[in-house]
Design an enzyme around this catalytic site. Structure first.
Site, short mmCIF file in Angstrom:
data_model
loop_
_atom_site.label_atom_id
_atom_site.label_comp_id
_atom_site.label_asym_id
_atom_site.label_seq_id
_atom_site.Cartn_x
_atom_site.Cartn_y
_atom_site.Cartn_z
N ASP A 199 57.41 -10.35 -18.30
CA ASP A 199 56.60 -9.88 -17.19
C ASP A 199 57.40 -8.88 -16.35
O ASP A 199 58.27 -8.19 -16.88
CB ASP A 199 56.13 -11.08 -16.36
CG ASP A 199 54.74 -10.87 -15.79
OD1 ASP A 199 54.60 -10.03 -14.88
OD2 ASP A 199 53.79 -11.55 -16.23
N HIS A 246 54.26 -9.92 -9.86
CA HIS A 246 53.41 -10.63 -10.80
C HIS A 246 54.19 -11.67 -11.60
O HIS A 246 53.71 -12.78 -11.84
CB HIS A 246 52.79 -9.58 -11.72
CG HIS A 246 51.78 -10.06 -12.69
ND1 HIS A 246 52.09 -10.47 -13.97
CD2 HIS A 246 50.43 -10.17 -12.60
CE1 HIS A 246 51.00 -10.81 -14.61
NE2 HIS A 246 49.97 -10.64 -13.82
N SER A 248 45.77 -13.01 -16.53
CA SER A 248 47.20 -13.24 -16.30
C SER A 248 47.46 -14.62 -15.74
O SER A 248 48.50 -15.24 -16.02
CB SER A 248 47.75 -12.22 -15.29
OG SER A 248 48.21 -11.06 -15.91
#
Length: 623
Positions: free
Chosen positions: A201, A259, A445
């Site tokens: 990520d 994120h 996600s």
């Protein structure tokens, strides 16, 4: 605790000359005014899931070329460049004779990244790749596209309830009987201890509610513009420098998302420590691998990271001392994953190493077959559902989706019910300029790391670790039915992730004092009425039925007699007023519960007196 509201902007792919490629489904965050929350004067940040399909106008200046074993270009970069330069000269491209080729680097599994001296539009890039493919020595050629993140049962009683301060109010996705994954019931059996989950990520930031479960990872980004580091070399550690962008000529303007920290928190945020929130496998260890930065991340870097995280070797990078049992990729690119594609070969290597690969379906409300890595073979592809259990409108769909997990419906379901909640940083740019906090995001996600966390729970209690294909089958088979109808044209898998059922399918039987008592229930048979039920206010009678493999259309009905009853139903455990999988509480005695696709095993149904009742009939039916 300093907390803000964060919302998402609409994302459209925009490519700078140095970074052509495809920016696919993603959640981007933008600051806005705070929202008020009932029952809590401190609002938390939220982000809506938004995304866009790849733009029609794409430019490419990086390509992945794989030569056949035995060809001189395979191991001689000078020969490779010379060969490609000759192809360019013969390709017929407008101005092709002045186009130069540069070797960027070699990949772990035998391909090479090359770069041409100027971006080519879609037509010219396709023509060049066709010309390259005519060389008999070439096994495969594809553009090195950019990908981006897609953030938008054990017999237990009672279930373990964490004391984390924000768990009960915000983390419906873990404990809601309708839209959650039934994590508390699984936690009585396991917390994921001893399992490593790689999160590929944006990297990770410091957070007191997560740090204790984070291993030292690696930064695989090989472009300084993307990484914000001073070198193109890969480096130890996976620090998230921030993925904000303030130049619209490069890619959409946006603040940093952090994120990777949010995804890692879903997997393994510290639980039971009296602060913050909880994670699915809160005693597992997260291995952060940074592959996404400003404007996304290259397919070539992500593929090498998949190989490394699973225990494979990558030139120039020390071997991974903590190979992952499961890899989570909450990222996507708008390209199909063919059998010879670079991403598929990397996933094949990870599967061969025994690593389960979990990926997000993507946020384009489109068939998943057109997206990478969601359409790759052997991965667990995860769609997204809302708090009510229906498909999130942004979620990709199709036959390649295996199951779904909580992704959140965004603002349509309100705050906090529209979002998945986890650790984050409140800075719009560098994390050093912000504060660790908690925030809500929506997207596939968010759904994928719930599945990756459950994989860790299962592997930690399985007597023999499950192979990736066995794990994928288990997750699909133990998923609970969607509580609302999913339209036939937009399928999102076999059901909603069920942590309790997945763990129970592999957990060793308990012995002696360790065992929870089996509920004392009266067995009933399919389509055989039980008559003459009677009782007082709040009095309850418990029944059980064994549902065989292949059964469908399970229903529980009560009718007749006098008074007022309600029905509570749960799979594998005694239902209660506070914890039931299904319930019906109409006035009177005519109650109905329908389960379209029941699980194989024991269902418990409880008849509860709302008022004194007599001569009531109960019946269970399935096809």
């Amino acid at each position: 605790m300093s907390i803000q509201i964060i919302r998402a902007h609409k994302r459209r792919p925009v490519f700078r000359n140095h970074l052509p490629g495809i920016l696919a489904a993603a959640v981007l965050l933008g600051l806005s005014a705070p929202l008020a929350m009932a029952g809590n004067s401190t609002p938390l940040p939220v982000a809506d899931a938004t995304s866009a399909l790849a733009a029609d106008r794409q430019e490419h200046d990086r390509f992945i070329v794989r030569y056949r074993e035995g060809s001189p270009q395979r191991h001689d970069t000078q020969r490779l460049v010379q060969s490609l330069q000759q192809v360019v000269a013969r390709s017929g491209l407008v101005g092709g004779a002045g186009l130069s080729v540069r070797h960027v680097r070699s990949l772990a599994l035998g391909g090479d990244v090359v770069e041409v001296s100027r971006p080519l539009d879609r037509v010219s890039a396709a023509a060049l790749m066709r010309s390259i493919a005519t060389d008999p020595a070439v096994a495969h050629v594809e553009p090195d596209i950019l990908l981006s993140h897609t953030g938008l049962p054990a017999r237990v009683s009672p279930a373990m309830v964490p004391d984390d301060e924000l768990y009960a109010q915000y983390q419906w996705h873990l404990h809601s009987a309708t839209g959650g994954i039934r994590a508390p019931a699984a936690w009585d059996a396991t917390s994921g201890e001893g399992v490593v989950v790689a999160v590929l990520d944006t990297g990770i930031t410091d957070h007191e509610d997560l740090d204790g479960n984070v291993l030292e990872g690696y930064d695989f980004i090989t472009d300084t513009f993307l990484s914000r580091r001073e070198t193109d070399e890969r480096v130890a550690g996976a620090h998230d420098y921030g993925d904000w962008n303030d130049d619209p000529t490069q890619c959409p303007v946006s603040p940093s998302s952090f994120h990777g920290s949010h995804v890692a928190g879903t997997v393994a945020e510290t639980t039971g420590n009296g602060i913050g929130m909880a994670g699915v496998a809160h005693d597992a260890r997260v291995l952060p691998v940074r592959v996404l930065g400003r404007c996304g991340g290259y397919l070539s870097d992500i593929a090498d990271a998949v190989v490394w995280a699973s225990g494979g070797s990558v030139d120039g990078v020390p071997d991974n001392a903590n190979p992952a049992e499961v890899i989570n990729m909450s990222l996507s690119g708008a390209a199909a994953c063919g059998a010879e594609s670079t991403m598929q070969l990397a996933i094949d290597a990870a599967i061969a190493n025994g690593t389960t690969v979990v990926v997000a379906a993507g946020n384009d409300n489109a068939d998943v077959g057109g997206f990478t890595p969601a359409s790759c073979a052997s991965v667990v592809t995860v769609g997204a559902t809302r708090i009510g259990g229906g498909r999130a409108g942004y979620s990709n769909y199709g036959s390649r989706v295996d199951l779904s997990g909580p992704g959140g419906g965004g603002s349509a379901d309100g705050n906090p019910g529209g979002y998945v909640w986890q650790s984050i940083n409140d800075s719009a740019t560098s994390p050093e300029l912000g504060t660790p906090t908690y925030g809500g995001m929506a997207g596939t996600s968010m759904a994928a790391p719930h599945v990756a966390g459950v994989v860790a729970l299962v592997q930690s209690v399985a007597e023999t670790p499950l192979a990736p294909d066995e794990m994928r089958a288990l997750l699909k088979d133990t998923a609970r039915p969607f509580p609302v109808e999913i339209p036939a044209g937009t399928p999102v898998g076999s059901g909603i992730l069920d942590a309790q059922a997945a763990v129970a399918a592999v957990a060793e039987p308990c012995e002696g004092d360790e065992c929870e008592p089996v509920p004392e229930a009266t067995p009933i048979s399919n389509r055989v009425p039980v008559t003459g039920l009677a009782g007082g206010v709040d009095e309850a009678q418990l029944f059980s039925i064994e549902v065989p493999a292949g059964a469908s259309g399970l229903s529980f009905i009560s009718y007749g007699g006098s008074g007022d009853v309600s029905l509570l139903v749960s799979f594998g455990a005694e239902p209660t007023q506070d914890a039931a999988d299904f319930s019906s509480a109409r006035p009177g005695n005519n109650e109905t519960i329908r389960i379209a696709t029941p699980q194989v095993g024991t269902y418990y149904v409880k008849v509860v007196g709302v008022k004194a009742f007599a001569a009531v009939t109960l019946q269970a039916r399935h096809n």
